[in-house]
Design an enzyme around this catalytic site. Sequence first.
Site, short mmCIF file in Angstrom:
data_model
loop_
_atom_site.label_atom_id
_atom_site.label_comp_id
_atom_site.label_asym_id
_atom_site.label_seq_id
_atom_site.Cartn_x
_atom_site.Cartn_y
_atom_site.Cartn_z
N HIS A 234 0.78 -1.15 0.09
CA HIS A 234 0.02 0.07 0.18
C HIS A 234 0.90 1.37 0.11
O HIS A 234 0.37 2.11 -0.55
CB HIS A 234 -0.96 0.07 1.15
CG HIS A 234 -2.06 -1.10 0.91
ND1 HIS A 234 -2.07 -2.07 1.39
CD2 HIS A 234 -3.12 -0.80 -0.07
CE1 HIS A 234 -3.32 -2.83 0.94
NE2 HIS A 234 -3.84 -2.04 -0.07
N ARG B 163 -10.50 3.83 -2.27
CA ARG B 163 -9.96 2.91 -0.91
C ARG B 163 -10.43 4.18 0.21
O ARG B 163 -9.36 4.79 1.03
CB ARG B 163 -8.39 2.76 -0.97
CG ARG B 163 -8.09 1.99 -2.01
CD ARG B 163 -6.62 1.67 -1.98
NE ARG B 163 -6.10 0.72 -2.85
CZ ARG B 163 -5.55 0.62 -3.93
NH1 ARG B 163 -5.43 1.94 -4.63
NH2 ARG B 163 -4.96 -0.46 -4.59
N GLU C 95 -10.71 -10.88 -4.37
CA GLU C 95 -9.33 -10.88 -3.98
C GLU C 95 -8.92 -11.99 -3.32
O GLU C 95 -7.60 -12.18 -2.96
CB GLU C 95 -9.29 -9.80 -2.80
CG GLU C 95 -9.97 -8.50 -3.26
CD GLU C 95 -9.57 -7.09 -2.29
OE1 GLU C 95 -8.40 -6.62 -2.53
OE2 GLU C 95 -10.35 -7.29 -1.43
N ASN D 59 -3.96 -7.69 -6.61
CA ASN D 59 -2.95 -7.46 -5.50
C ASN D 59 -2.95 -8.53 -4.44
O ASN D 59 -1.94 -9.23 -4.16
CB ASN D 59 -2.79 -6.09 -4.89
CG ASN D 59 -2.76 -4.98 -6.02
OD1 ASN D 59 -2.37 -5.08 -7.08
ND2 ASN D 59 -3.22 -3.91 -5.69
N ASP D 60 -4.04 -8.40 -4.05
CA ASP D 60 -4.42 -9.63 -2.96
C ASP D 60 -4.64 -10.79 -3.53
O ASP D 60 -4.35 -11.88 -2.82
CB ASP D 60 -5.43 -9.01 -2.09
CG ASP D 60 -5.35 -8.16 -0.89
OD1 ASP D 60 -4.31 -8.36 -0.28
OD2 ASP D 60 -6.26 -7.05 -0.67
N ARG E 58 2.47 -9.41 -0.20
CA ARG E 58 2.89 -8.72 -1.08
C ARG E 58 3.97 -7.52 -0.77
O ARG E 58 4.35 -6.75 -1.51
CB ARG E 58 1.36 -8.04 -1.65
CG ARG E 58 0.77 -7.38 -0.62
CD ARG E 58 -0.67 -6.98 -0.95
NE ARG E 58 -0.92 -5.82 -1.49
CZ ARG E 58 -2.32 -5.25 -1.63
NH1 ARG E 58 -3.41 -5.88 -1.33
NH2 ARG E 58 -2.38 -3.90 -1.94
N CYS F 159 -8.93 -3.80 -10.77
CA CYS F 159 -8.70 -2.60 -10.08
C CYS F 159 -7.21 -2.75 -9.16
O CYS F 159 -6.90 -1.85 -8.68
CB CYS F 159 -9.89 -2.16 -9.30
SG CYS F 159 -9.95 -3.35 -7.69
C1 PEP Z 1 -6.09 -5.34 -4.51
O1 PEP Z 1 -6.02 -6.19 -3.67
O2 PEP Z 1 -5.99 -5.81 -5.73
C2 PEP Z 1 -6.87 -4.29 -4.59
C3 PEP Z 1 -7.00 -3.32 -5.59
O3 PEP Z 1 -7.02 -3.67 -3.11
P1 PEP Z 1 -5.73 -3.23 -2.08
O4 PEP Z 1 -4.86 -3.00 -3.02
O5 PEP Z 1 -6.35 -1.81 -1.67
O6 PEP Z 1 -5.51 -4.04 -1.22
MG MG Z 2 -6.87 -5.85 -1.63
#
Ligand code: PEP
Ligand code: MG
Length: 576
Positions: free
Chosen positions: A188, A295, A430, A453-454, A464, A501
């Site tokens: 993040h 977010r 996710e 990402n998750d 991550r 996303c």
């Molecule tokens: C993700 O996990 O891909 C996502 C967009 O949410 P964040 O990056 O805020 O965990």
């Molecule tokens: Mg996420």
Amino acid sequence: MEIRKGVAVSPGISIGKCLVIDAEDYRIPRRAIQPTQRLTETQRVRNAFKDAIEELEKLQAGQKELKVRDIFAVHLSFLKDRSLRKKITDMVHDESVTAEYAVSKTLRDIASHFATQKDGYIRERAADIYDIERRVLKYLVGEVEQEIRDLTEEVVIVARELSPTQTAGFNKEYVKGLASGAGGRTSHTAIVARSLGIPAVVALEDITESVTGGDTVIIDGNRGIVIVNPDDATIQQYLEYAVEFAEMEHRLDLIKEKPAETRDGVKVSLYGNIEFPDEAELVLKRGGEGIGLYRSEFLFLNRDTEPTEQEHYEAYARTVSFFKSKPVTIRTVDLGADKYTQARRYIREPNPFLGLRSIRYCLQNLTMFKAQLHAILRASVLGQVKVMFPLITNLQELMQAKMILGDVMEDLDDEGIKYNRNMEVGIMIETPAAALTASMLARDASFFSIGTNDLTQYTLAVDRGNELVSTLYSSVDPAVLRLIRTVIQDAYKARVDVTICGEMASEPEQVMLLLGLGIRKLSIASPMIPEIKQIVRSVTIEECNKVARKVLSMNSERQISSFLRDSARKILPEAF
Ligand code: PEP
Ligand code: MG
């Protein structure tokens, strides 16, 4: 001059004097100071001890347990020991080192000495000394953080580790670049740096050991390079490169008004990802067609108290007012894991990414959750608001969240407040669990947004944000791609909209693959919108389909990455 290679997470070039933030719970590197700084540094030691003593005396006075009061008394006697403080200030003076280093080194030496003693009682005192060290360092590190908040000149920040909260609090006007030892591309912290448009490189391991506050540092956020104390020729070369890069960005900005359409006329929707309402304007400026991921949890960071319903509402109303009839997708708070409220900062969970995070946290904190839903519903009449629940792992969670939304709607009815009864309710995909049950979830969700990402982190069992395993983290791993394909196919069958996303959507090399897999909606970090649009405009869907077919026949991440790189370079050489 020292050249360090890390992971590029936010594009751009910056050159500046550095400010170093140490982590209070990590080994503090030895850093030299100028002789003229000795007086300030010794005073910092005294102030930090004074603050630590005051804090501990207050804690002791409020403590009813006799045993705990005794422990505090032992800590206080150490902190008040003049000879200890003198030893530390002498070290700062005689060896010209930072206050942080002198405190840490002196106290850790004492702790190590205690730890080797035969007497069990003395041995156990080592833990007390580490505790004292952390308490004093907290004030020294906190002081640097305050200095960053009060900056009046441009700096680049070098740190062992930066939290998303710290990064979000940086003043863009003065903080021109970031370099950190820890972190990964989709941490993040990296995401926030990208949104703020601050060039950043992470995973530089022991970078803080190579710099002293005030050193000149170049951050090359395009190639993932950090240069400490560059020579004149290197500075000159980078100044020229920075101009070239700015010109390229400007050229890309010119395509803002052009449609995001492939060469064979297929429309692709490009939305922006934001953390704060202020960023909405930037998304519009870069040609974004709305917000695909807001977010909202960032409203909780950087403050000591929970935002009120009215504060939620004002943040959403501001964002929606920028976009009028264009969609704004508000994700309900995704707290936990690496995003803690100030109040929860010190309540550590053993495995926070597998713990009480996201929708799970909301479902256990209903007053907070309902306040947010109330505000989102109120804002729903101002434009095209959608709500999205993060980290759904099963249908029950979705049903529960929707039931609570229903309860809040009833409250609004009772209060006579207007809202959009047909507001779209979607979920983030996710987790592998959600991806594998997408066909079931689709019956109760109006749309899916794939959080790659998750999804990558949970599929590959790779944290991550952990630089030690960052080479294992890849969203184009065959396992992740198979899950993404499943979600797209199931969404298509159920006629549910699907967006990507996660950061994958902002990766120029991965756009063709996503289009080939059937994706037509991408939500992106706003600085990347023009570049992604340029790629969309340079390809045909037939070419993308071919890329996707080929990728799905490959069985190694390495092979896939290199094939995608080559394909993207062939299509648009100047972007790479
Ligand atoms: C993700 O996990 O891909 C996502 C967009 O949410 P964040 O990056 O805020 O965990
Ligand atoms: Mg996420």
